[in-house]
Enzyme design. Sequence first.
Site, PDB file in Angstrom:
ATOM      1  N   HIS A   1       0.871  -1.191   0.000  1.00 52.05           N
ATOM      2  CA  HIS A   1       0.000   0.000   0.000  1.00 52.05           C
ATOM      3  C   HIS A   1       0.909   1.243   0.000  1.00 52.05           C
ATOM      4  O   HIS A   1       0.967   1.987   0.982  1.00 52.05           O
ATOM      5  CB  HIS A   1      -0.908  -0.038   1.230  1.00 52.05           C
ATOM      6  CG  HIS A   1      -2.104   0.860   1.153  1.00 52.05           C
ATOM      7  ND1 HIS A   1      -2.372   1.682   0.065  1.00 52.05           N
ATOM      8  CD2 HIS A   1      -3.124   1.082   2.040  1.00 52.05           C
ATOM      9  CE1 HIS A   1      -3.481   2.354   0.292  1.00 52.05           C
ATOM     10  NE2 HIS A   1      -3.964   2.008   1.470  1.00 52.05           N
TER      11      HIS A   1
ATOM     12  N   ASP B   1      -2.983  -2.172  12.271  1.00 49.81           N
ATOM     13  CA  ASP B   1      -3.926  -2.237  11.156  1.00 49.81           C
ATOM     14  C   ASP B   1      -4.891  -3.372  11.463  1.00 49.81           C
ATOM     15  O   ASP B   1      -4.661  -4.169  12.391  1.00 49.81           O
ATOM     16  CB  ASP B   1      -3.146  -2.474   9.837  1.00 49.81           C
ATOM     17  CG  ASP B   1      -4.041  -2.440   8.598  1.00 49.81           C
ATOM     18  OD1 ASP B   1      -5.159  -1.870   8.670  1.00 49.81           O
ATOM     19  OD2 ASP B   1      -3.627  -2.988   7.554  1.00 49.81           O
TER      20      ASP B   1
ATOM     21  N   ARG C   1      -3.213  11.743   2.995  1.00 48.32           N
ATOM     22  CA  ARG C   1      -3.313  10.915   1.784  1.00 48.32           C
ATOM     23  C   ARG C   1      -3.418  11.819   0.562  1.00 48.32           C
ATOM     24  O   ARG C   1      -2.755  11.621  -0.453  1.00 48.32           O
ATOM     25  CB  ARG C   1      -4.558  10.002   1.858  1.00 48.32           C
ATOM     26  CG  ARG C   1      -4.487   8.901   2.884  1.00 48.32           C
ATOM     27  CD  ARG C   1      -3.407   7.893   2.575  1.00 48.32           C
ATOM     28  NE  ARG C   1      -3.523   7.356   1.232  1.00 48.32           N
ATOM     29  CZ  ARG C   1      -4.297   6.320   0.894  1.00 48.32           C
ATOM     30  NH1 ARG C   1      -4.984   5.677   1.806  1.00 48.32           N
ATOM     31  NH2 ARG C   1      -4.348   5.878  -0.362  1.00 48.32           N
TER      32      ARG C   1
HETATM   33  N1  NVA Z   1      -4.647  -4.117   5.413  1.00 49.13           N
HETATM   34  C1  NVA Z   1      -5.876  -3.446   5.044  1.00 49.13           C
HETATM   35  C2  NVA Z   1      -5.612  -2.025   4.663  1.00 49.13           C
HETATM   36  C3  NVA Z   1      -6.856  -1.236   4.349  1.00 49.13           C
HETATM   37  C4  NVA Z   1      -6.562   0.172   3.928  1.00 49.13           C
HETATM   38  C5  NVA Z   1      -6.535  -4.188   3.908  1.00 49.13           C
HETATM   39  O1  NVA Z   1      -5.838  -4.579   2.955  1.00 49.13           O
HETATM   40  O2  NVA Z   1      -7.755  -4.386   3.955  1.00 49.13           O
HETATM   41  N1   CP Z   2      -6.469   3.651   4.280  1.00 49.33           N
HETATM   42  C1   CP Z   2      -7.125   3.357   3.158  1.00 49.33           C
HETATM   43  O1   CP Z   2      -6.528   2.989   2.123  1.00 49.33           O
HETATM   44  O2   CP Z   2      -8.474   3.533   3.232  1.00 49.33           O
HETATM   45  P1   CP Z   2      -9.556   3.060   2.164  1.00 49.33           P
HETATM   46  O3   CP Z   2      -9.491   1.554   2.127  1.00 49.33           O
HETATM   47  O4   CP Z   2     -10.871   3.569   2.673  1.00 49.33           O
HETATM   48  O5   CP Z   2      -9.203   3.626   0.822  1.00 49.33           O
END
Ligand code: NVA
Ligand code: CP
Length: 309
Positions: free
Chosen positions: A133, A228, A296
């Site tokens: 990410h 997370d 962001r």
């Molecule tokens: N680890 C989480 C991050 C969400 C922004 C996911 O992949 O769902």
């Molecule tokens: N943190 C983040 O990427 O949030 P969303 O999944 O809502 O885009």
Amino acid sequence: MTLEGRDLLSLGDWTSDEVTLVIERAKIQKRMWMQSSNRPRPLADRAVAIIMLKPSMRTRVSFEVAVSQLGGTPIVLGADSAFSRNESVRDTVKVLERYCDCIVLRTFDQSHVEEVAQHASVPVINALTDDYHPCQVLADLLTIEEHFGVLKGLKLAYVGDGNNMANTLLLGGAQVGMDVTIACPPGFEPLKGALDRAQQIAAGTGSALEVERDPREAVAGADIVVTDTWASMGQEAEHDVRVAQFSGYRVDAALMALAKPGGIFMHCLPAHRGEEVTDEVIDSGQSVVYEEAGNRMRAQKALLSLIMG
Ligand code: NVA
Ligand code: CP
């Protein structure tokens, strides 16, 4: 140094100077935007495809607003349009690049975003995969830099699942010379490839990287504590089992008290209050989660300006 035309698929693909350039540009642009009525619009007459094959709130809205504020046109597509009806990746990309000057993609496999980039003549940005990410971690580094005035030498502890955020924090932290410790239960370690690449980068920047079992050891003396969700998108069916497996990895006030005085709490959101973090911590004065979410857009504006020229 120029980033014009570059893809952002993983922070491990870039140099330390390139990562730092985005953060520095974001700081300057943020200041200019707040202070001046002269707001440059480098994306005038250009369009950005924002393809979301998983749910998103922050990433979608922050990219849409970022593109609009830079003078461009954001086009948001979901699974009902992009890559639908068994259309091949190549056909989809070859058509899309005739309308759009950049492709932002949230998808499952890292190989999907890589395949899109391989076919695309326009820059491709990874807006989250199962593995990485990078846009979130650019915003996280910007937030940390704004808070402490420095990145190199800080100590970041990530507590919980060795997921896309853990993998990316290892890479991003290594790029800027921060020490990163991941505390996770056995079987939930970050990707070996991410850790190996981060170690290579760390050899040049002086970061110390560790994977550890004990959250208390990891958080002791940390400047930044991050967690997370325990069940990422695509793992919803495992939620209840994971809650049991991660029960010793909740960031609560007792764990947070082990961090440095002045330490901060971060979470990319969405948070699962009472699971990976307590209300007491996420709502405390140490929490910077809303600044982090706001950044962001700042980090992505800098990224888009730099890679789109
Ligand atoms: N680890 C989480 C991050 C969400 C922004 C996911 O992949 O769902
Ligand atoms: N943190 C983040 O990427 O949030 P969303 O999944 O809502 O885009």
